[in-house]
Design a protein around this motif. Structure first.
Motif, PDB file in Angstrom:
ATOM      1  N   HIS A  85       0.834  -1.209   0.000  1.00 21.99           N
ATOM      2  CA  HIS A  85       0.000   0.000   0.000  1.00 21.99           C
ATOM      3  C   HIS A  85       0.871   1.262   0.000  1.00 21.99           C
ATOM      4  O   HIS A  85       1.793   1.405   0.801  1.00 21.99           O
ATOM      5  CB  HIS A  85      -0.910   0.018   1.226  1.00 21.99           C
ATOM      6  N   GLY A  86       0.592   2.162  -0.915  1.00 29.48           N
ATOM      7  CA  GLY A  86       1.282   3.448  -0.974  1.00 29.48           C
ATOM      8  C   GLY A  86       2.590   3.448  -1.735  1.00 29.48           C
ATOM      9  O   GLY A  86       3.169   4.518  -1.965  1.00 29.48           O
ATOM     10  N   LEU A  87       3.078   2.270  -2.161  1.00 29.10           N
ATOM     11  CA  LEU A  87       4.378   2.233  -2.817  1.00 29.10           C
ATOM     12  C   LEU A  87       4.357   2.815  -4.223  1.00 29.10           C
ATOM     13  O   LEU A  87       5.405   3.157  -4.762  1.00 29.10           O
ATOM     14  CB  LEU A  87       4.905   0.800  -2.866  1.00 29.10           C
ATOM     15  N   ALA A  88       3.178   2.944  -4.819  1.00 34.18           N
ATOM     16  CA  ALA A  88       3.115   3.521  -6.164  1.00 34.18           C
ATOM     17  C   ALA A  88       3.582   4.971  -6.184  1.00 34.18           C
ATOM     18  O   ALA A  88       3.901   5.508  -7.246  1.00 34.18           O
ATOM     19  CB  ALA A  88       1.693   3.423  -6.714  1.00 34.18           C
ATOM     20  N   GLY A  89       3.663   5.596  -5.023  1.00 33.76           N
ATOM     21  CA  GLY A  89       4.150   6.972  -4.951  1.00 33.76           C
ATOM     22  C   GLY A  89       5.659   7.083  -4.985  1.00 33.76           C
ATOM     23  O   GLY A  89       6.199   8.194  -5.027  1.00 33.76           O
ATOM     24  N   GLY A 113      -2.241  -3.915  -8.625  1.00 33.72           N
ATOM     25  CA  GLY A 113      -2.577  -2.549  -8.232  1.00 33.72           C
ATOM     26  C   GLY A 113      -1.344  -1.663  -8.164  1.00 33.72           C
ATOM     27  O   GLY A 113      -1.371  -0.499  -8.587  1.00 33.72           O
ATOM     28  N   LEU A 114      -0.242  -2.218  -7.628  1.00 33.14           N
ATOM     29  CA  LEU A 114       1.017  -1.467  -7.592  1.00 33.14           C
ATOM     30  C   LEU A 114       1.497  -1.170  -8.998  1.00 33.14           C
ATOM     31  O   LEU A 114       1.899  -0.031  -9.307  1.00 33.14           O
ATOM     32  CB  LEU A 114       2.066  -2.262  -6.818  1.00 33.14           C
ATOM     33  N   TYR A 115       1.447  -2.162  -9.861  1.00 33.65           N
ATOM     34  CA  TYR A 115       1.882  -1.974 -11.255  1.00 33.65           C
ATOM     35  C   TYR A 115       1.093  -0.841 -11.910  1.00 33.65           C
ATOM     36  O   TYR A 115       1.667   0.071 -12.525  1.00 33.65           O
ATOM     37  CB  TYR A 115       1.701  -3.281 -12.017  1.00 33.65           C
ATOM     38  N   GLN A 116      -0.218  -0.890 -11.774  1.00 30.96           N
ATOM     39  CA  GLN A 116      -1.050   0.128 -12.412  1.00 30.96           C
ATOM     40  C   GLN A 116      -0.780   1.514 -11.829  1.00 30.96           C
ATOM     41  O   GLN A 116      -0.784   2.518 -12.552  1.00 30.96           O
ATOM     42  CB  GLN A 116      -2.521  -0.242 -12.266  1.00 30.96           C
ATOM     43  N   GLY A 117      -0.536   1.564 -10.519  1.00 30.87           N
ATOM     44  CA  GLY A 117      -0.232   2.851  -9.889  1.00 30.87           C
ATOM     45  C   GLY A 117       1.072   3.430 -10.385  1.00 30.87           C
ATOM     46  O   GLY A 117       1.186   4.655 -10.593  1.00 30.87           O
ATOM     47  N   GLY A 122       4.049   7.288 -13.949  1.00 26.72           N
ATOM     48  CA  GLY A 122       5.275   7.336 -14.742  1.00 26.72           C
ATOM     49  C   GLY A 122       6.503   6.953 -13.954  1.00 26.72           C
ATOM     50  O   GLY A 122       7.610   7.454 -14.240  1.00 26.72           O
ATOM     51  N   HIS A 123       6.355   6.069 -12.962  1.00 25.72           N
ATOM     52  CA  HIS A 123       7.485   5.661 -12.129  1.00 25.72           C
ATOM     53  C   HIS A 123       8.053   4.335 -12.627  1.00 25.72           C
ATOM     54  O   HIS A 123       7.591   3.770 -13.624  1.00 25.72           O
ATOM     55  CB  HIS A 123       7.042   5.567 -10.671  1.00 25.72           C
ATOM     56  N   ARG A 124       9.084   3.820 -11.914  1.00 26.90           N
ATOM     57  CA  ARG A 124       9.814   2.643 -12.385  1.00 26.90           C
ATOM     58  C   ARG A 124       9.554   1.443 -11.483  1.00 26.90           C
ATOM     59  O   ARG A 124       9.430   1.579 -10.261  1.00 26.90           O
ATOM     60  CB  ARG A 124      11.317   2.921 -12.415  1.00 26.90           C
ATOM     61  N   LEU A 125       9.544   0.262 -12.100  1.00 27.20           N
ATOM     62  CA  LEU A 125       9.414  -0.999 -11.383  1.00 27.20           C
ATOM     63  C   LEU A 125      10.596  -1.886 -11.746  1.00 27.20           C
ATOM     64  O   LEU A 125      10.897  -2.083 -12.927  1.00 27.20           O
ATOM     65  CB  LEU A 125       8.109  -1.699 -11.767  1.00 27.20           C
ATOM     66  N   LEU A 126      11.251  -2.414 -10.720  1.00 26.99           N
ATOM     67  CA  LEU A 126      12.352  -3.352 -10.909  1.00 26.99           C
ATOM     68  C   LEU A 126      11.980  -4.650 -10.208  1.00 26.99           C
ATOM     69  O   LEU A 126      11.754  -4.670  -8.996  1.00 26.99           O
ATOM     70  CB  LEU A 126      13.650  -2.784 -10.329  1.00 26.99           C
ATOM     71  N   VAL A 127      11.866  -5.723 -10.974  1.00 25.62           N
ATOM     72  CA  VAL A 127      11.474  -7.023 -10.438  1.00 25.62           C
ATOM     73  C   VAL A 127      12.667  -7.964 -10.497  1.00 25.62           C
ATOM     74  O   VAL A 127      13.400  -8.000 -11.493  1.00 25.62           O
ATOM     75  CB  VAL A 127      10.303  -7.613 -11.246  1.00 25.62           C
ATOM     76  N   VAL A 128      12.860  -8.731  -9.423  1.00 32.31           N
ATOM     77  CA  VAL A 128      13.945  -9.711  -9.354  1.00 32.31           C
ATOM     78  C   VAL A 128      13.337 -11.080  -9.075  1.00 32.31           C
ATOM     79  O   VAL A 128      12.490 -11.218  -8.176  1.00 32.31           O
ATOM     80  CB  VAL A 128      14.953  -9.348  -8.245  1.00 32.31           C
ATOM     81  N   ALA A 129      13.749 -12.080  -9.832  1.00 29.24           N
ATOM     82  CA  ALA A 129      13.229 -13.435  -9.652  1.00 29.24           C
ATOM     83  C   ALA A 129      14.274 -14.438 -10.114  1.00 29.24           C
ATOM     84  O   ALA A 129      15.273 -14.077 -10.753  1.00 29.24           O
ATOM     85  CB  ALA A 129      11.926 -13.635 -10.420  1.00 29.24           C
ATOM     86  N   GLN A 130      14.050 -15.706  -9.805  1.00 29.60           N
ATOM     87  CA  GLN A 130      15.010 -16.734 -10.189  1.00 29.60           C
ATOM     88  C   GLN A 130      14.826 -17.198 -11.628  1.00 29.60           C
ATOM     89  O   GLN A 130      15.728 -17.810 -12.190  1.00 29.60           O
ATOM     90  CB  GLN A 130      14.906 -17.929  -9.235  1.00 29.60           C
ATOM     91  N   ARG A 131      13.662 -16.923 -12.204  1.00 36.58           N
ATOM     92  CA  ARG A 131      13.386 -17.365 -13.574  1.00 36.58           C
ATOM     93  C   ARG A 131      12.733 -16.216 -14.344  1.00 36.58           C
ATOM     94  O   ARG A 131      12.190 -15.286 -13.744  1.00 36.58           O
ATOM     95  CB  ARG A 131      12.462 -18.587 -13.555  1.00 36.58           C
TER      96      ARG A 131
END
Length: 226
Positions: A85-89, A113-117, A122-131
């Motif tokens: 909650h609130g991280l889209a800011g 919801g975070l992705y859409q926010g 116009g902010h950035r998303l960095l995802v880390v995963a094993q695959r």
């Protein structure tokens, strides 16, 4: 939740300055390149390939430029949608070990919801995963389709020379030294995955300090049963 955000100085200084680049030069260039509007990057690779180091380094880089940054280690974060909650800011949100939150509809809805926010702001998303995203199952099709469309980067494992640099840097930070003869002996007799080598190093570090000894071939023989 505050203790989960911005814990970068507590992560043994994981920055670009002490990252052994190896074959990941293009990826590092991408992580420091500014974006005009929303951007989503997906980093993937096996354990101990340096994914989390890169995520922390990207966060350090953005904080140094005045950005508001959130780093969320999902493997150790409560599985509660309210965590996001609130991280889209935030200008950059880094979600580490995303695979731990997949497969549960309520968690994936929170991720959506975070992705859409972030998109809306116009902010950035960095995802880390094993695959890669294409190899993972999603409970929410819309989330899966969006994350599969993210810019996907495989974090390439280091060669032996790069692994030696990582071990030498880790030793230096602990007040120790790994000499070339010690590395040669070590690499010739142990599994050379970085995760195994780092586990070995922790055992050697404890033994070196307990016995007030340097990292030597005799110490390796004793501690690692070589």
């Amino acid at each position: 939740m505050n203790q989960q955000l911005l814990p970068f100085t507590a992560q043994e200084g994981r920055t670009f300055a002490n990252y052994v680049v190896g074959g990941n030069g293009d990826l590092v260039d991408r992580l420091v390149r500014p974006d005009d509007g929303f951007a989503a990057l997906w980093l993937w690779g096996p354990p101990a390939s340096g994914k989390s180091h890169l995520a922390h380094a990207a966060c350090h880089w953005q904080v140094g430029r005045g950005a508001k940054v959130a780093y969320v280690p999902l493997a150790s974060t409560p599985e509660d949608p309210e965590v996001l909650h609130g991280l889209a800011g935030y200008d950059l949100v880094a979600l580490d070990d995303l695979q731990h939150w997949l497969g549960r509809l309520e968690l994936e809805r929170a991720l959506m919801g975070l992705y859409q926010g972030l998109v809306a702001r116009g902010h950035r998303l960095l995802v880390v995963a094993q695959r890669p995203a294409a190899a993972l199952g999603f409970a929410l099709d819309d989330l899966g389709s969006r994350l599969r469309a993210a810019s996907s980067w495989e974090v390439r494992e280091l060669d032996d020379a790069g692994k030696g640099l990582v071990l030498a840097d880790r030793a230096r930070r602990r007040g120790l030294e790994v000499t070339p003869p010690v590395l040669d002996f070590w690499f010739a007799r142990r599994e050379r995955t970085l995760s195994r080598l780092l586990d070995d190093f922790e055992r050697l570090d404890r033994a070196a300090w307990n016995e007030q000894r340097r990292l030597t071939v005799p110490l390796l023989k004793k501690v690692l049963d070589l």
